[in-house]
Design an enzyme around this catalytic site. Structure first.
Site, PDB file in Angstrom:
ATOM      1  N   LYS A  88      43.240  27.408  31.257  1.00 19.90           N
ATOM      2  CA  LYS A  88      42.258  28.236  31.977  1.00 19.90           C
ATOM      3  C   LYS A  88      42.462  28.137  33.483  1.00 19.90           C
ATOM      4  CE  LYS A  88      38.371  30.797  31.374  1.00 19.90           C
ATOM      5  NZ  LYS A  88      37.353  30.490  32.297  1.00 19.90           N
ATOM      6  N   ASN A  96      40.181  32.665  41.523  1.00 20.90           N
ATOM      7  CA  ASN A  96      38.945  32.195  42.144  1.00 20.90           C
ATOM      8  C   ASN A  96      39.217  31.719  43.571  1.00 20.90           C
ATOM      9  OD1 ASN A  96      36.350  32.005  40.387  1.00 20.90           O
ATOM     10  ND2 ASN A  96      38.002  31.508  38.972  1.00 20.90           N
ATOM     11  N   SER A 178      34.119  34.471  39.998  1.00 24.39           N
ATOM     12  CA  SER A 178      32.820  33.818  40.194  1.00 24.39           C
ATOM     13  C   SER A 178      32.718  33.077  41.522  1.00 24.39           C
ATOM     14  CB  SER A 178      32.538  32.854  39.041  1.00 24.39           C
ATOM     15  OG  SER A 178      33.542  31.850  38.961  1.00 24.39           O
TER      16      SER A 178
END
Length: 227
Positions: A88, A96, A178
């Site tokens: 991930k 990010n 995010s």
């Protein structure tokens, strides 16, 4: 106790509070933004991968996964939660990180001091990062550093995952990761779990990660200025 969080160190923190044998972890592969308390905007994708902390899957792991599936949420079980975290991170660290750090401008990646020039540049959504060959090259370089670190730690992630992650990201369109949303709203950044701890483990394993080192420095400067 099941935590669904990105990055490294979350299960270890829980295992300091409850017996380690009670801890499970999972990862959410979904594009969404938390716009306000209780308000989630879903954009694309959506599945969960579960695993046991420090152990192979157990019957309870598969049982919890079935509960998610019965609720209409795609869910599978990984044989290695640690490897799943690193898989991930191949996406999370570049997209990010650079979504926020691109505000420092391209100059910092050419050797300028981020403390002196941060600010004044637009943030870049995932589509903009992949529309510019320079940023795409940096995305790929960070992915390669993450993959190399994972391999040094015993997690055999193939080189081809970088190409696959980039291909999937192109399908997302103008997605704000995010960390970029948190930064724009003045929330704390997940520096420790998403960036500092992976960097620490890379350095401990003797893996050269110059791009990740610089990314951490830029994000720390930006986060300090935001505060």
């Amino acid at each position: 106790v099941l935590t669904l969080q990105n990055g490294l160190g979350n299960e270890e923190a829980l295992a300091a509070l409850v017996p380690a044998a009670q801890v499970l972890g999972g990862l959410c592969f979904v594009c969404l933004n938390r716009e306000a308390p209780g308000v989630i905007r879903h954009i694309a994708h959506g599945r969960i991968r579960l695993g046991e902390f420090g152990r192979p899957p157990e019957p309870r792991t598969h049982g919890i996964a079935q509960i998610f599936r019965d609720s209409g949420i795609a869910c599978d079980v990984t044989a290695s939660l640690a490897m799943a975290h690193w898989e991930k991170l191949v996406w999370n660290i570049p997209f990010n990180g650079l979504g926020v750090a691109s505000a420092a401008g391209w100059e910092v990646w050419e050797g300028a001091d981020p403390g002196g020039i941060v600010g004044g540049h637009p943030h870049r959504t995932t589509d903009l990062l992949l529309a510019d060959a320079r940023w795409t090259g940096l995305v790929r370089g960070l992915m390669q550093e993450v993959i190399a670190t994972a391999r040094a730690l015993g997690h055999p992630i193939p080189d081809s995952q970088a190409d696959e992650e980039i291909r999937r990201t192109r399908e997302m369109g103008a997605y704000q990761a995010s960390t970029l949303v948190d930064f724009a709203l003045g929330r704390p950044l997940e520096l420790d779990s998403l960036f500092r701890e992976p960097l620490r483990q890379a350095q401990a394993a003797g893996v050269p990660v110059p791009r990740l080192e610089r990314l951490c420095r830029v994000l720390e400067v930006l986060a300090a200025r935001a505060v």
